[in-house]
Design an enzyme around this catalytic site. Structure first.
Site, short mmCIF file in Angstrom:
data_model
loop_
_atom_site.label_atom_id
_atom_site.label_comp_id
_atom_site.label_asym_id
_atom_site.label_seq_id
_atom_site.Cartn_x
_atom_site.Cartn_y
_atom_site.Cartn_z
N ILE A 58 0.82 -1.21 0.00
CA ILE A 58 0.00 0.00 0.00
C ILE A 58 0.86 1.26 0.00
O ILE A 58 0.35 2.35 -0.28
CB ILE A 58 -1.00 0.03 1.17
CG1 ILE A 58 -0.27 -0.02 2.52
CG2 ILE A 58 -2.04 -1.07 1.04
CD1 ILE A 58 -1.18 0.22 3.72
N THR A 132 -9.07 0.22 15.32
CA THR A 132 -9.11 -0.60 16.53
C THR A 132 -9.50 0.22 17.76
O THR A 132 -9.29 1.43 17.81
CB THR A 132 -7.73 -1.23 16.79
OG1 THR A 132 -7.70 -1.87 18.07
CG2 THR A 132 -6.64 -0.18 16.78
N ASP A 133 -10.05 -0.47 18.75
CA ASP A 133 -10.36 0.21 20.01
C ASP A 133 -9.11 0.53 20.82
O ASP A 133 -9.15 1.31 21.78
CB ASP A 133 -11.33 -0.62 20.85
CG ASP A 133 -10.81 -2.00 21.24
OD1 ASP A 133 -9.70 -2.37 20.79
OD2 ASP A 133 -11.51 -2.72 21.96
N GLU A 134 -7.97 -0.04 20.45
CA GLU A 134 -6.75 0.18 21.22
C GLU A 134 -6.26 1.62 21.15
O GLU A 134 -5.45 2.05 21.98
CB GLU A 134 -5.65 -0.79 20.77
CG GLU A 134 -6.02 -2.24 21.03
CD GLU A 134 -4.84 -3.19 20.88
OE1 GLU A 134 -3.72 -2.81 21.26
OE2 GLU A 134 -5.06 -4.31 20.38
N TYR A 158 1.93 -0.15 18.27
CA TYR A 158 0.84 -0.52 17.37
C TYR A 158 -0.32 0.46 17.47
O TYR A 158 -0.78 1.03 16.47
CB TYR A 158 0.35 -1.94 17.67
CG TYR A 158 -1.03 -2.21 17.12
CD1 TYR A 158 -1.28 -2.12 15.75
CD2 TYR A 158 -2.10 -2.55 17.96
CE1 TYR A 158 -2.55 -2.34 15.24
CE2 TYR A 158 -3.36 -2.77 17.46
CZ TYR A 158 -3.57 -2.67 16.09
OH TYR A 158 -4.83 -2.89 15.59
N LYS A 162 -1.89 3.21 14.71
CA LYS A 162 -3.29 3.20 14.26
C LYS A 162 -3.99 4.52 14.61
O LYS A 162 -4.81 5.02 13.83
CB LYS A 162 -4.04 2.02 14.87
CG LYS A 162 -3.66 0.67 14.31
CD LYS A 162 -3.95 0.54 12.81
CE LYS A 162 -5.43 0.47 12.52
NZ LYS A 162 -5.70 0.26 11.06
#
Length: 351
Positions: A58, A132-134, A158, A162
């Site tokens: 990508i 993500t909820d993280e 990570y 995000k």
């Protein structure tokens, strides 16, 4: 035609399979095929003309531009990401490259492509970013669940990468008007998940007679979402979501890690009994750095606005998942490459 990035990974491949089955619209699937990308998951589509697979990165703007020009997709669904916290701790650079630079590259390519569209094609185009909820950080035991307006407080390389990608997507909407949608999901589980994540790792280790390593005291809590429910939520948001909005997607299943592992052991004791209980293989290991204590998703917005709720309870989804892994041991063996085994050894050697 839609373009899916990361469509050979766990969630992406499940989405592609469900999309072809439920919608039937052709998919261009762009995936770099890193360790977690597995074309064997998509074997059933190998002779299906509705699935066009392209191996590529990508971050390769030229390739993305060429795919958009050739296939003229009406939407981009962006899954491609490095997604494992432990790997991000050991090697954060690739997470920044893929999750931040890759998302930026896609946004710029999409902006140029969308800007040249006219009429209904331009009005109907969508860029759906899967997150993500993280990104929201960690919750205290008695704190309310994450809503879409919860402040971002990422605690790992990570989740920070995000969070950065989420902010880029938001900015491209507000600055350039790019028609974007964002989903922030809780922990996914289900068929075809690479055996580094908690649930498949415990199943695979249990069957192999290996230790079942649980970080810290095992009381880290996550909200668990069956992957096919997640796929249906993404289809719903893509079809009816409001531009520029974020939708939290959760399973309404908060459970501590140790309870997850004990549940898996009980199901395996029933379905594949051994000489003793698989729970005897549980072992507690040193906690990982920055381990968030609790995540919980408030998924009322997507239900209120779009009418989506998960179809599976944890009890039904986890049983389906264990049965799938029992029925697909060849798939498991084929994804457990030397590189995967080396990572497991490196990650758990000092714990």
């Amino acid at each position: 035609m839609i373009l899916v990035t990361g469509g050979a990974g766990f969630i992406g491949a499940n989405f592609v399979l469900d999309w072809i089955a439920q919608v039937g619209e052709p998919v261009v699937n762009l995936d770099k095929l890193t360790y977690a990308g597995n074309l064997e998951t998509l074997r059933s589509l190998s002779h299906d003309g509705r699935h066009v697979f392209v191996q590529g990165d990508i971050c390769d703007r030229g390739l993305v531009d060429a795919l958009l020009a050739e296939h003229r997709p009406r939407a981009i669904v962006h899954f491609a990401a490095e997604s494992h916290v432990d790997r991000s701790i050991l090697g954060p650079a690739e997470f920044v490259r893929t999750n931040v630079e890759g998302t930026f590259t896609l946004l710029e390519a999409a902006r140029a492509y969308w800007g040249a569209l006219e009429g209904a094609g331009k009005a109907d185009f969508r860029f759906l970013h899967v997150s993500t909820d993280e990104v929201y950080g960690s919750l205290a035991a008695d704190a309310p669940a994450f809503t879409e307006t919860h402040p971002y407080e990422p605690n790992s390389p990570y989740s920070a990468s995000k969070a950065a990608s989420d902010h880029l997507v938001r900015a491209w909407y507000h600055t350039y008007g790019l028609p974007v949608l964002t989903t922030n999901c809780s922990n996914n589980y289900g068929p075809y998940q690479f055996p580094e994540k908690l649930i498949p790792l415990m199943i695979v280790n249990a069957l192999a007679g290996k230790a079942l390593p649980i970080y810290g005291d095992g009381m880290n809590v996550r909200d668990w979402l069956y992957v096919k429910d997640h796929c249906s939520a993404i289809r719903t948001v893509l079809a009816r979501g409001r531009l520029g909005e974020t939708y939290n997607v959760g399973g309404w299943n908060e459970m501590a890690n140790v309870d997850i592992v004990n549940t898996l052991c009980a199901i395996l004791d029933e379905l594949r009994p051994g000489t003793g209980s698989y729970a005897d293989q549980i072992t507690y290991v040193k906690d990982r750095p920055g381990h968030d204590r609790r995540y919980a998703i408030d998924a009322r917005k997507i239900e209120r606005e779009l009418g989506w709720r998960p179809a599976e309870t944890f009890e039904t989804g986890i049983r389906k998942t264990v049965q799938w892994y029992l029925d697909n041991e060849t798939w498991i063996a084929n994804v457990q490459s030397g590189a995967y085994r080396d990572w497991v050894a490196a990650n758990y050697a000092d714990r």
